[in-house]
Write an enzyme that holds these catalytic residues in place. Structure first.
Site, short mmCIF file in Angstrom:
data_model
loop_
_atom_site.label_atom_id
_atom_site.label_comp_id
_atom_site.label_asym_id
_atom_site.label_seq_id
_atom_site.Cartn_x
_atom_site.Cartn_y
_atom_site.Cartn_z
N PRO A 88 0.81 -1.22 0.00
CA PRO A 88 0.00 0.00 0.00
C PRO A 88 0.84 1.27 0.00
CG PRO A 88 -0.98 -1.60 1.44
CD PRO A 88 0.33 -2.19 0.99
N CYS A 89 0.44 2.20 -0.86
CA CYS A 89 1.29 3.37 -1.12
C CYS A 89 0.73 4.65 -0.51
CB CYS A 89 1.45 3.57 -2.63
SG CYS A 89 -0.12 3.78 -3.51
N ASN A 90 -0.36 4.56 0.24
CA ASN A 90 -1.03 5.77 0.74
C ASN A 90 -0.07 6.72 1.44
OD1 ASN A 90 -2.65 3.29 0.73
ND2 ASN A 90 -4.38 4.64 1.12
N ASP A 91 0.82 6.18 2.26
CA ASP A 91 1.70 7.05 3.04
C ASP A 91 2.93 7.50 2.28
OD1 ASP A 91 0.16 7.14 5.36
OD2 ASP A 91 0.88 5.18 5.99
N PHE A 92 3.09 7.04 1.03
CA PHE A 92 4.23 7.46 0.23
C PHE A 92 3.82 8.35 -0.94
CE2 PHE A 92 5.64 3.24 1.89
CZ PHE A 92 6.60 3.72 2.76
#
Length: 362
Positions: A85-89
């Site tokens: 998951p890429c939400n925080d990047f």
């Protein structure tokens, strides 16, 4: 040599579909990838995966939180893929990196690699991962991947620009390919197939060639309010809601940054901008010739899913699945090069975006 693929955060199967589409025969030996197992927390994504990926079923597609997944109970694999998951990047978000809820999830891929020692792995994330936490998050991830398993991995790190590989979308993603060091092989980044702007596949190419059939699945129109239809009627292809001259009653009173994709119509003569899986009004992607949001089938075309690929769930769930997926054609490009590497077949390549030596990005 047929590799058995395990996958975390599998979504609706963009990576797996691309991987399973590729087969290479060389000197009498067949090289390919078969589905082994997959895991995702979203029930609709798992259902989509099961109904579209060869050999996938309710036994080997495990729908549960990765934090509760018992890795020791999984079948043996020799290839691994995960788009953690890429939400925080993401550059669009706050870029919390390791300080967010999603950043540390990459470690579950490390656990899989440590358990199974796959011959190779493919990891995918947004371009913003390189700058999260002042770049420290990316360096830590690469260090952990390089030193995972019993043998460690030779890493090739590249920012792929989808439009340069025949995909009708300016979707830019970091893809890390690791080959187990005892194989003494290094993955080379395949040369772009459409490096020049004049050769890009456009959004109109994707949506009109061939036309979407009347009975295509996931092609329902979104109900648009009269206000939205009127607003879109004043926006030309390639423009957004922030254009000058928009009547006052159609303007948005939004504080802060003016995101370029808000009520932005596609340009029929250019690739689509990045298709996303979430967001409220104005973020759904808009047709260049009609005053409406894109259908999910149109979004799937831009993500290079075949029309036969049926997505399960509500309209909004399907939108999320498509927007978070890896374009099928991009997965094909990467896995084909991986298979050629193991088959010993030469192919044209370019230097990677990042050199990673002794935990330093060059």
């Amino acid at each position: 040599m047929i590799f058995t693929l395990g996958e975390l955060f599998s979504g609706p199967g963009g990576l797996a579909k691309g991987a399973c589409n590729v087969q290479i025969e060389h000197e009498g030996e067949l090289f390919g990838v078969n589905h082994g197992w997959a895991n995702d927390i979203d029930a609709d994504s798992c259902n989509t995966y099961i109904n579209n990926i060869p050999n996938a079923n309710t036994e080997n597609v495990i729908c549960q939180d990765v934090k509760e997944l018992n890795i020791d109970n999984l079948e043996n694999i020799d290839a691994f893929a995960y788009g953690f998951p890429c939400n925080d990047f993401s550059l669009v978000g706050e870029q919390k990196g390791f300080n967010g809820n999603y950043g540390p999830l990459y470690t579950y891929g490390i656990k899989v690699i440590n358990r199974f020692n796959p011959v190779f792995f493919v990891a995918e994330n947004v371009g913003g991962i390189t700058s999260a936490n002042q770049g420290n998050a990316f360096r830590k991830i690469l260090h952990d991947l390089e030193n995972s398993g019993d043998f460690g991995y030779n890493l090739t790190v590249n920012l792929y620009k989808s439009e340069q590989y025949g995909i009708p979308q300016t979707r830019h993603r970091i893809i890390i390919v690791g080959i187990r060091k005892d194989h003494d092989l290094l993955f080379r980044v395949p040369k772009p197939t459409t490096p020049n702007i004049k050769d890009y596949v456009t959004s109109s190419d994707a949506l009109e060639n061939p036309p979407i059939s009347d009975d295509a699945s996931n092609n329902e129109l979104t109900k648009q309010s009269k206000l939205v239809i009127e607003r879109l009627s004043h926006i030309k292809p390639g423009e957004n809601v922030w254009k000058e001259g928009l009547p006052k009653h159609l303007q948005l009173n939004v504080r802060g940054a003016k995101l370029s994709q808000i009520y932005k119509k596609l340009d029929p003569d250019k690739p689509s901008y990045t298709i996303t899986g979430s967001g409220g009004g104005g973020t759904h992607g808009y047709h260049y010739a009609e005053n409406r949001a894109l259908t999910n089938r149109e979004r799937a075309r831009i993500q290079t899913f075949p029309d036969s690929y049926h997505f399960f769930g509500t309209k909004e769930s399907v939108r999320k699945q498509i927007g978070m997926a890896v374009p099928v054609k991009l997965a094909e490009v990467v896995f084909e090069a991986v298979l050629k590497t193991f088959a010993g077949i030469d192919y044209e390549f370019i230097e990677p975006s990042y050199e990673y030596v002794n935990r330093k990005l060059i």
